[in-house]
Write an enzyme that holds these catalytic residues in place. Structure first.
Site, PDB file in Angstrom:
ATOM      1  N   ARG A 131      45.975   6.862  13.371  1.00 34.06           N
ATOM      2  CA  ARG A 131      46.343   6.998  14.784  1.00 34.06           C
ATOM      3  C   ARG A 131      47.326   5.902  15.133  1.00 34.06           C
ATOM      4  O   ARG A 131      47.020   4.707  14.965  1.00 34.06           O
ATOM      5  CB  ARG A 131      45.111   6.920  15.691  1.00 34.06           C
ATOM      6  CG  ARG A 131      45.368   7.565  17.075  1.00 34.06           C
ATOM      7  CD  ARG A 131      44.220   7.329  18.053  1.00 34.06           C
ATOM      8  NE  ARG A 131      44.154   5.931  18.407  1.00 34.06           N
ATOM      9  CZ  ARG A 131      43.012   5.237  18.531  1.00 34.06           C
ATOM     10  NH1 ARG A 131      41.842   5.823  18.330  1.00 34.06           N
ATOM     11  NH2 ARG A 131      43.036   3.951  18.838  1.00 34.06           N
ATOM     12  N   GLU A 153      49.892  -0.522  18.085  1.00 31.06           N
ATOM     13  CA  GLU A 153      49.343  -0.788  16.755  1.00 31.06           C
ATOM     14  C   GLU A 153      49.204   0.520  15.995  1.00 31.06           C
ATOM     15  O   GLU A 153      49.310   1.613  16.569  1.00 31.06           O
ATOM     16  CB  GLU A 153      47.989  -1.502  16.842  1.00 31.06           C
ATOM     17  CG  GLU A 153      46.891  -0.670  17.492  1.00 31.06           C
ATOM     18  CD  GLU A 153      45.542  -1.390  17.510  1.00 31.06           C
ATOM     19  OE1 GLU A 153      45.451  -2.538  17.030  1.00 31.06           O
ATOM     20  OE2 GLU A 153      44.572  -0.780  17.997  1.00 31.06           O
ATOM     21  N   ASN A 155      46.551   2.429  13.372  1.00 34.38           N
ATOM     22  CA  ASN A 155      45.180   2.374  12.859  1.00 34.38           C
ATOM     23  C   ASN A 155      45.049   3.185  11.581  1.00 34.38           C
ATOM     24  O   ASN A 155      45.357   4.379  11.563  1.00 34.38           O
ATOM     25  CB  ASN A 155      44.219   2.949  13.893  1.00 34.38           C
ATOM     26  CG  ASN A 155      44.310   2.223  15.221  1.00 34.38           C
ATOM     27  OD1 ASN A 155      43.806   1.113  15.369  1.00 34.38           O
ATOM     28  ND2 ASN A 155      45.000   2.813  16.180  1.00 34.38           N
ATOM     29  N   SER A 160      39.322   6.650  16.229  1.00 36.50           N
ATOM     30  CA  SER A 160      38.307   7.429  16.932  1.00 36.50           C
ATOM     31  C   SER A 160      38.878   8.263  18.067  1.00 36.50           C
ATOM     32  O   SER A 160      40.069   8.214  18.362  1.00 36.50           O
ATOM     33  CB  SER A 160      37.205   6.504  17.439  1.00 36.50           C
ATOM     34  OG  SER A 160      37.770   5.484  18.228  1.00 36.50           O
ATOM     35  N   LYS A 348      47.623  -6.330  11.094  1.00 33.34           N
ATOM     36  CA  LYS A 348      48.703  -6.600  12.041  1.00 33.34           C
ATOM     37  C   LYS A 348      49.910  -7.236  11.354  1.00 33.34           C
ATOM     38  O   LYS A 348      51.046  -7.045  11.755  1.00 33.34           O
ATOM     39  CB  LYS A 348      48.221  -7.523  13.151  1.00 33.34           C
ATOM     40  CG  LYS A 348      47.119  -6.960  14.000  1.00 33.34           C
ATOM     41  CD  LYS A 348      47.635  -5.904  14.950  1.00 33.34           C
ATOM     42  CE  LYS A 348      46.505  -5.398  15.813  1.00 33.34           C
ATOM     43  NZ  LYS A 348      45.408  -4.778  15.031  1.00 33.34           N
ATOM     44  N   LYS A 410      47.962 -11.859  18.621  1.00 32.02           N
ATOM     45  CA  LYS A 410      46.940 -10.985  18.029  1.00 32.02           C
ATOM     46  C   LYS A 410      46.507 -11.485  16.657  1.00 32.02           C
ATOM     47  O   LYS A 410      47.334 -11.834  15.835  1.00 32.02           O
ATOM     48  CB  LYS A 410      47.500  -9.563  17.845  1.00 32.02           C
ATOM     49  CG  LYS A 410      47.829  -8.840  19.132  1.00 32.02           C
ATOM     50  CD  LYS A 410      48.230  -7.387  18.827  1.00 32.02           C
ATOM     51  CE  LYS A 410      48.401  -6.588  20.104  1.00 32.02           C
ATOM     52  NZ  LYS A 410      48.645  -5.147  19.815  1.00 32.02           N
ATOM     53  N   GLU A 414      41.185  -5.074  13.775  1.00 34.60           N
ATOM     54  CA  GLU A 414      41.265  -3.770  14.430  1.00 34.60           C
ATOM     55  C   GLU A 414      40.635  -3.841  15.808  1.00 34.60           C
ATOM     56  O   GLU A 414      39.695  -4.588  16.033  1.00 34.60           O
ATOM     57  CB  GLU A 414      40.487  -2.726  13.622  1.00 34.60           C
ATOM     58  CG  GLU A 414      41.122  -2.282  12.341  1.00 34.60           C
ATOM     59  CD  GLU A 414      42.469  -1.634  12.548  1.00 34.60           C
ATOM     60  OE1 GLU A 414      42.627  -0.883  13.524  1.00 34.60           O
ATOM     61  OE2 GLU A 414      43.385  -1.909  11.755  1.00 34.60           O
ATOM     62  N   GLY A 415      41.143  -3.036  16.709  1.00 31.24           N
ATOM     63  CA  GLY A 415      40.493  -2.886  18.005  1.00 31.24           C
ATOM     64  C   GLY A 415      40.821  -4.034  18.939  1.00 31.24           C
ATOM     65  O   GLY A 415      41.370  -5.069  18.533  1.00 31.24           O
ATOM     66  N   ARG A 502      44.452   7.056  26.486  1.00 32.17           N
ATOM     67  CA  ARG A 502      43.428   6.210  27.102  1.00 32.17           C
ATOM     68  C   ARG A 502      44.047   5.474  28.275  1.00 32.17           C
ATOM     69  O   ARG A 502      45.171   4.961  28.177  1.00 32.17           O
ATOM     70  CB  ARG A 502      42.886   5.191  26.090  1.00 32.17           C
ATOM     71  CG  ARG A 502      41.756   5.754  25.254  1.00 32.17           C
ATOM     72  CD  ARG A 502      41.270   4.748  24.263  1.00 32.17           C
ATOM     73  NE  ARG A 502      42.367   4.318  23.386  1.00 32.17           N
ATOM     74  CZ  ARG A 502      42.227   3.440  22.407  1.00 32.17           C
ATOM     75  NH1 ARG A 502      41.058   2.884  22.187  1.00 32.17           N
ATOM     76  NH2 ARG A 502      43.260   3.110  21.657  1.00 32.17           N
TER      77      ARG A 502
END
Lengths: 528, 528
Positions: A131, A153, A155, A160, A348, A410, A414-415, A502
């Site tokens: 994603r 970013e 993924n 998800s 990253k 960063k 992840e996330g 989102r």
């Protein structure tokens, strides 16, 4: 896209209208499995039988059509890029080995790869359900500039919400038709009230369907078929979903499982991460991954694909056997989604190496210059914080609160939840991070998304205000890894696989619905 | 069908197997909208955002194939019968007027009809979404007798669970394929364990699909189309679901609404019973029912069908305006589902009059003797408790505890909760009911259903043991009422519309999932 265009969107609601819309959303969502298990903070549910509407926006959010189409259009290029990185062990290894010095999690992942490599991989196919996440960037310095698509970013593991986002698009189409009445056309008044007219730029093509469930499941199915016959003759074949336990976002995963079963006749089992070593074994010789369901321990099922929806965060590896378990899976003949190398391609630092101004690396993986240029166009400037020339320049930017204002810092994780923003960067680096660990961070130019208004329904309550959206585009990529040093492997399947929008309050700096900050949304495409 | 045939069904489960199955059921059900709002006794949910799995059996229950096919096969005859009764005001009126003397609820319904009749009905179409409920009867007095299908009751108003029962059948098919593995055939071991073999009489045709959602919605759609153009020109047309508020079983209703919208492009609105007079008005002259949604009070929507999912119980008519509201709806030009006369056709007394041994009435409504005989075959003996010859005989049976053992005493009410069983009948009649009110009761021979074993999942907990099942068959019937005294009207649509199986513990004497006693189930058809 300036916010003023949409100042009348979404419509202001009377209390009665809001009540009607909330009932519409909460009933439709449960009837269609757009649900999560409720947070323990909301309600005690020791038996795990309750569900509630996943946080959603009341209305779909306007999104520039051109940017949306570009994001979907370049997903196959992104799939090719990250598949190429995962297949280029030498290139990836250089980046990873440097990070490994200061990042124990990355070091352990790399060691896992090296250990399997020494023994030889038992499976040369790899699957990515990727994603790529974007925001819309408005260049405030340039008057009347077009909105641009900028990557946040990429993924490569446990991407998800593909199971729920198909439903969110359908929910908002339902809301639209509910509000407008069955005989109304698209310019008809919302709630039959002249004050609540939809912006005239919205037409019937503005609410695209979202095939994320069907395409992600089709990706798993294609890989399962490529796996071939059982290596241990006569065993049942199945896909294994590696999951966290408990998992509030279980329905997101279940939708993919049900699609896999109903459309492709492929069975999936769910294995909590902490039970890997208890419930699986490798067959001698073939290293076929044999799964013994706790409910039928004497049965062996041969696993075609390990689909990681767990195992991506360092916090999951606190048990001493956790790394043994990861190694065990990587050694197996199952197709990993993703392999350890593909997992590592998502750090990253890789994004930064590709996106640092003047970087020569993109053309290594994307040979077509036009394609590389389109991908390049989605990069925002990202700098290392190491001792390279670019890194030293970035350190200066980060240590001056005035210039730091335009950046986000960063780590390799992840996330969300770990990022440091703007003026907080300078004291954080100076006081909290030893200088020898700075190189495990990247410094990324902030994206300036346009301000929109929307309302989020969360646990039955409505939060309204200024919001920003993050668009994720799913991708499916199945490839064959190079054998030894020869060749570079080949891509067997490469597809765009739907999207996720989102939306979160503008004041919030972090994303992630599961973390309780964001909400699910869908796009209403608008021309610029 | 003796219970011993199924003594190995359903399989005994280990704790791990039960855990696996419960997770399978609870996740699948929420993902597919097989849900109810949780009971306040289970959890406090003031915002109404939580949902939980509707009570279901872990496994489908064995049901004799011949009886199942007979129940489905005679549904159109039952539709014709009850439509005929509703069209025969003279015949029905005789029964109802006698009851009205002692039953205020029935009196008020009848008065409502008479009031509208005096003014003339504004709509000559009527819709019935019926459900005929049966149990399997084993005649213990006759060795090796075949199981027989016996009617429990016939519902002409607010027949529920058609929206969820399609999903229960799908759930149990999912459980079957989950337990058996995708490559297994039907005789393969449950849970891959030789100890848990499915009975060999079960084959791939044993799990019928259940089209209740699509056929009930198609019935509403057919009636909506028959309504024709708006009587008040240019208004939007819609169906009105008359509902209770709050309604825990809301998803059952919503599934029909969503099907109506997605398959037929027909919009439905939900109107709580207590808001009838607030939110609707009759157009002058045409008496078109105009609905003003609270969220858009200045808008008028013309209602084609009033679908009653409320208004069937006396307890809903405590407000002084409630009967005015019912009259208001009956006066309207909307198609009633059901009309007051159709509602009245469902009183127990009608069932008794048809089913009393020697009754000549069935042939009045079913002219084909073969059809009448099939319907007759599903009657158990039912007696009046009035001063007729049959009634005086029945009083003797009821007042002797020894003979009362074989009976159930029922008032004219819809739904369970009011029935008196066996030896409790004698003291109840003698001590609690004045003799002049006895005629409002019917005395029905008890049906002796076979004992089966199953487990019910309710609020995350499992109750196992001896159970009995009740099969409901849905029917759709659309007809034109006779104009004045001429003719008998005509049936425009008459279809069987899927089924519902409800299963409850054998010790419980009452049905009704919403009341917390029963659970939803589906059939696995077995040969005898």
């Amino acid at each position: 896209m300036t916010s003023s265009i949409y100042s009348d969107y979404p419509p202001q609601l009377t209390p009665e209208q809001q009540k009607c819309l909330v009932a519409t959303l909460t009933d439709w969502s449960i009837a269609h499995g757009l649900a999560v298990r409720p947070s323990p903070a909301l309600v005690s549910d020791p038996l795990g039988v309750l569900a509630t509407t996943a946080p959603v926006t009341l209305f779909p959010s306007p999104f520039p059509k051109r940017c949306f189409e570009e994001a979907l259009g370049i997903q196959t290029a992104y799939n090719e890029l990250y598949s190429g990185i995962a297949r280029d062990e030498e290139w990836l290894g250089k980046i990873v080995e440097e990070l490994a010095e200061v990042d124990d999690f990355i070091a352990k992942l790399w060691d896992t790869h090296l250990a399997v490599k020494r023994e030889c991989y038992a499976q040369d196919l790899s699957l990515g359900l990727f994603r790529s996440d974007y925001m819309i960037h408005i260049d405030h310095a340039t008057p009347n500039s077009n909105p641009e698509l900028k990557q946040v970013e990429f993924n490569t593991i446990a991407s998800s919400f593909g199971g729920l986002s198909t439903q969110v698009s359908a929910l908002h189409r339902h809301v639209k038709s509910t509000l407008q009445g069955s005989h109304a056309n698209f310019t008809r008044y919302l709630f039959h009230n002249p004050a609540y007219r939809l912006p005239p730029i919205i037409n019937q093509h503005s609410f695209p369907q979202n095939p994320s469930i069907s395409r992600l499941a089709a990706g798993l199915a294609a890989a399962a078929i490529s796996y071939g016959s059982p290596k241990s003759s006569s065993l049942e074949l199945a896909v294994l979903f590696l999951v966290q336990d408990p998992e509030r976002n279980v329905f997101d995963q279940r939708h993919l499982e049900y699609q896999l079963e109903s459309e492709h006749g492929i069975r999936a089992y769910r294995l909590p991460f902490h039970r890997i070593l208890t419930d699986t074994a490798l067959a001698p010789e073939t290293r076929a991954l044999l799964y013994h369901p706790p409910e039928a321990p004497s049965t062996a099922i041969e696993i075609t694909i390990i689909y990681f929806r767990a195992g991506y965060a360092p916090s999951e590896y606190t048990h001493p056997d956790a790394w043994l378990a990861r190694l065990h899976l990587e050694r197996s003949a199952a197709i990993k989604c993703p392999s350890v190398l593909t997992h590592l391609a998502g750090v990253k630092k890789v994004q930064q190496v590709l996106a640092t101004p003047g970087s020569p690396h993109l053309s290594r993986f994307l040979r077509d210059p036009a394609v590389a240029q389109r991908v390049q166009g989605t990069f925002t400037n990202i700098y290392p914080l190491d001792e390279s020339e670019a890194g030293l320049g970035a350190q200066k930017l980060a240590l001056d609160p005035e210039t730091a204002k335009g950046f986000v810092l960063k780590p390799q994780r992840e996330g969300g939840g770990n990022n440091i923003y703007r003026t907080a960067i300078t004291p954080y680096l100076r006081d909290k991070v030893p200088k020898e660990r700075w190189k495990s961070y990247i410094l990324m130019e902030l994206i300036n998304p346009p301000s929109l208004n929307n309302s989020i329904l969360r646990n039955g309550k409505i939060e309204s205000g200024s919001v920003i959206g993050e668009l994720g585009v799913f991708g499916v990529c199945l490839w064959r890894n190079p054998k030894g040093k020869d060749g570079s492997g080949e891509i067997l399947k490469n597809e765009e696989a739907g999207y996720l929008l989102r939306t979160k309050g503008r004041e919030s700096e972090e994303g992630g619905v599961a973390a309780g900050f964001g909400s699910m949304d869908s796009v209403v495409l608008v021309d610029m």
